[in-house]
Design a protein around this motif. Structure first.
Motif, PDB file in Angstrom:
ATOM      1  N   ARG A   1       0.703  -1.116  -0.140  1.00 36.06           N
ATOM      2  CA  ARG A   1       0.080   0.030   0.039  1.00 36.06           C
ATOM      3  C   ARG A   1       0.913   1.115  -0.080  1.00 36.06           C
ATOM      4  O   ARG A   1       1.949   1.333   0.772  1.00 36.06           O
ATOM      5  CB  ARG A   1      -0.901   0.068   1.243  1.00 36.06           C
TER       6      ARG A   1
ATOM      7  N   GLU B   1      -3.045   5.248  -0.154  1.00 35.69           N
ATOM      8  CA  GLU B   1      -3.881   3.787  -0.035  1.00 35.69           C
ATOM      9  C   GLU B   1      -4.148   3.740   1.401  1.00 35.69           C
ATOM     10  O   GLU B   1      -5.249   3.241   1.713  1.00 35.69           O
ATOM     11  CB  GLU B   1      -3.277   2.994  -0.849  1.00 35.69           C
TER      12      GLU B   1
ATOM     13  N   GLU C   1      -7.767   3.601   3.532  1.00 34.35           N
ATOM     14  CA  GLU C   1      -8.090   2.228   3.936  1.00 34.35           C
ATOM     15  C   GLU C   1      -8.177   2.323   5.822  1.00 34.35           C
ATOM     16  O   GLU C   1      -9.015   1.707   6.370  1.00 34.35           O
ATOM     17  CB  GLU C   1      -7.233   0.963   3.980  1.00 34.35           C
TER      18      GLU C   1
ATOM     19  N   GLN D   1     -11.400   3.892   6.469  1.00 31.01           N
ATOM     20  CA  GLN D   1     -12.582   2.772   6.347  1.00 31.01           C
ATOM     21  C   GLN D   1     -12.420   2.076   7.694  1.00 31.01           C
ATOM     22  O   GLN D   1     -13.543   1.750   8.158  1.00 31.01           O
ATOM     23  CB  GLN D   1     -12.277   1.863   5.389  1.00 31.01           C
TER      24      GLN D   1
ATOM     25  N   LEU E   1      -3.631  -1.400  10.273  1.00 28.98           N
ATOM     26  CA  LEU E   1      -4.884  -0.756   9.895  1.00 28.98           C
ATOM     27  C   LEU E   1      -5.754  -0.522  11.103  1.00 28.98           C
ATOM     28  O   LEU E   1      -6.475   0.481  11.350  1.00 28.98           O
ATOM     29  CB  LEU E   1      -5.834  -1.477   8.840  1.00 28.98           C
TER      30      LEU E   1
ATOM     31  N   HIS F   1     -12.981  -6.856   8.858  1.00 28.39           N
ATOM     32  CA  HIS F   1     -12.250  -6.443   7.668  1.00 28.39           C
ATOM     33  C   HIS F   1     -13.251  -6.331   6.504  1.00 28.39           C
ATOM     34  O   HIS F   1     -13.294  -5.340   5.556  1.00 28.39           O
ATOM     35  CB  HIS F   1     -11.255  -7.083   7.274  1.00 28.39           C
TER      36      HIS F   1
ATOM     37  N   ALA G   1     -14.580  -2.562   4.425  1.00 26.28           N
ATOM     38  CA  ALA G   1     -14.429  -2.316   3.125  1.00 26.28           C
ATOM     39  C   ALA G   1     -15.594  -1.562   2.415  1.00 26.28           C
ATOM     40  O   ALA G   1     -15.629  -1.106   1.400  1.00 26.28           O
ATOM     41  CB  ALA G   1     -14.208  -3.822   2.416  1.00 26.28           C
TER      42      ALA G   1
ATOM     43  N   SER H   1     -14.240   6.108   2.617  1.00 24.69           N
ATOM     44  CA  SER H   1     -12.691   6.494   2.909  1.00 24.69           C
ATOM     45  C   SER H   1     -12.403   7.658   3.444  1.00 24.69           C
ATOM     46  O   SER H   1     -10.970   8.060   3.379  1.00 24.69           O
ATOM     47  CB  SER H   1     -11.966   6.008   1.690  1.00 24.69           C
TER      48      SER H   1
END
Length: 526
Positions: free
Chosen positions: A31, A35, A39, A42, A70, A156, A160, A164
């Motif tokens: 990533r 990016e 994420e 998110q 993350l 996860h 998604a 974002s």
């Protein structure tokens, strides 16, 4: 004001296409900074959708992975307090940590699912009684899978589906952001509480030691642990470095990654370096990009340091020493000092920290006299989570009392000789276990060694050597004492010998309370 989450967003703007996170799991994922930031947003929005609010604790239970990163940064973005747990924790240990932290959610990896499932089998004490140390109860936290463990909501997958965009939560530098549990080498772990300000100051300290935004950092040591997490993960993302993550330690795989990814900065605990040195052909590896090699968290014998410096002369090795409660701030040695004095623990305090060696009255000790290391600085913990009495004992007049005993020589080098609780008093004389361990570590039959004590009717305590033998080797108590007599006075030599694997925590520290308990139980049974 800057926060850990806001600096990630700043770096996404500053260099959006720079590789931020490369994870070598079952599949290699990469990533960029932009990016990664999207994420993370998110993940943050997913936490908000579950009712997690600013100040709530978000527990994370995972081996090294991209989703660990993350999860923690998603929590930072909404002002939640991250509580990373040891992924090897049992169900009962997890129950204690969840209960103590009051976590609202537990985000866990599939590799830890067995322990999480075990939580369901734990019963709460009857009548609302307090939970004793040997008992545990099923937690109230939401249990959410990071990678699709059967029978649990897939966090996860939920993330998604989320926007974002950055969450609209006001987070400041003074807000609490992390509870890091101590290693529990002397008993039940305690949670050290930090805010963004304190952890950002650790990053300033790493920049002063030579880490820059252009570095490529390899993460192999457990990322839930304070040294790897704060010194290298959080500080690195705040600077904008590239991070390569391996799921576990394997000596040859680490050397492969150092070569393949042109790594420039690496932290290894002493055991890792010692195992890496056993890989055939290490001298022929192309490690020309590797410029800084940090070690610490546990003592490394001087003989091992000398071999490391001689085998990899192009790497500047730096020793760090500081407790979880310190942020970790503390002391360090430069590459030149490591090479010149491999026996020492450090010479300088980190840039945001003052260091003193004091006696029981809190007075500075003279050169050559053993004293307790105490620290004061920007990165010192706010206190232990929900433990005001333990906090008052640890932090006195603004100084953190570490429990580490050390001596400073005339050249300013500080050498840790023992933990205050591990010091042995035999026949009225103090024996520092690290000193004895370093002496015996040079015996050719010794792969690993720990020095502990048990009660003795005449001398108060007697010294016990616990040894893991090198493959195919043999040793006797008499042989170890003869070897140790070259370096130590007779009263410091072990009187008993036990062969077994040495239990260590993730940072490489010996779990001496485990060994003492086993040895004393065995003696009582005779």
């Amino acid at each position: 004001m800057a926060t850990l989450g806001s600096l990630l967003a700043v770096n996404a703007q500053r260099h959006p296409d720079r590789p931020a996170l490369i994870f070598e799991g079952a599949e290699v994922t990469e990533r960029s900074y932009v990016e990664l930031d999207r994420e993370v947003n998110q993940y943050a929005n997913a936490l908000l959708s579950l009712g997690v609010s600013k100040g709530d604790r978000v527990a994370v239970l995972s081996p090294n992975s991209d989703r660990f990163v993350l999860a923690i940064y998603g929590a930072f973005k909404i002002g939640a307090i991250v509580t990373p747990f040891n992924p090897r924790s049992t169900a009962r240990e997890l129950a204690y940590l969840l209960e103590d932290s009051g976590a609202a959610v537990l985000l866990f990896a599939d590799a830890t699912a067995a322990a999480v499932r075990g939580l369901a089998g734990l019963e709460a004490p009857a009548g609302g009684a307090a939970m004793p140390a040997e008992a545990a109860a099923a937690p109230a936290a939401q249990l959410l899978a990071l990678d699709g463990a059967d029978g649990f909501p897939d966090f996860h997958a939920l993330a998604a589906t989320m926007p974002s965009d950055a969450p609209r939560v006001d987070v400041s530098e003074d807000d609490d952001c992390m509870i890091i549990y101590t290693s529990g080498t002397t008993g039940q772990p305690k949670g050290a509480l930090f805010d963004h300000h304190r952890l950002l100051w650790v990053g300033n300290g790493m920049a002063a030691l030579g880490v820059s935004s252009f570095d490529r950092n390899l993460h192999v040591a457990p990322m839930y642990h304070c040294a790897e997490l704060v010194l290298f993960v959080l500080s690195g993302f705040s600077m904008g470095t590239t991070h390569v993550v391996l799921p576990a330690f394997e000596p040859a795989a680490v050397l492969d990654a150092l070569e393949r990814h042109r790594i420039s900065v690496f932290l290894g605990v002493p055991t890792m370096y010692q195992l890496m040195l056993t890989v055939p052909g290490i001298e022929q590896r192309d490690l020309s990009s590797w410029r800084l090699g940090f070690f610490g968290a546990a003592p490394m014998p001087a003989t091992a340091v000398e071999k490391l410096v001689a085998t990899l002369p192009s790497v500047g090795f730096m020793q760090l020493c500081g407790p979880t409660e310190g942020g970790p701030s503390g002391i360090y040695s430069t590459p030149e000092e490591v090479a010149a004095r491999p026996d020492a623990t450090g010479r300088w305090s980190t840039v945001n920290c003052e260091v003193r060696l004091v006696n029981e009255a809190g007075e500075d000790v003279a050169v050559g006299v053993t004293g307790e290391i105490i620290l004061r600085g920007e990165a010192i913990m706010k206190g232990y989570w929900n433990k005001p009495e333990a906090t008052a004992e640890a932090i006195r007049d603004g100084w953190l009392h570490t429990g580490d005993l050390a001596v400073r020589d005339a050249d300013g080098f500080i050498t840790v000789v023992d933990r205050l609780k591990d010091m042995i008093i035999t026949g009225g004389r103090n024996v520092y276990s690290v000193e004895v361990e370093n002496a015996l570590a040079g015996h050719p039959a010794v792969q690993d060694v720990a020095i502990v004590s048990r009660e003795h009717d005449t001398f108060g305590e007697t010294i016990v050597a616990v040894v893991t033998l090198a493959p195919g080797a043999a040793a006797t108590l008499e042989g170890l004492r003869e070897h140790g007599a070259e370096y130590l006075a007779d009263y410091k030599l072990p009187r008993e010998l036990v062969f077994r694997d040495i239990p260590r925590n993730a940072s490489g520290k010996i779990l001496k309370h485990v060994l003492r308990s086993e040895i004393r139980e065995a003696a009582a049974a005779l």
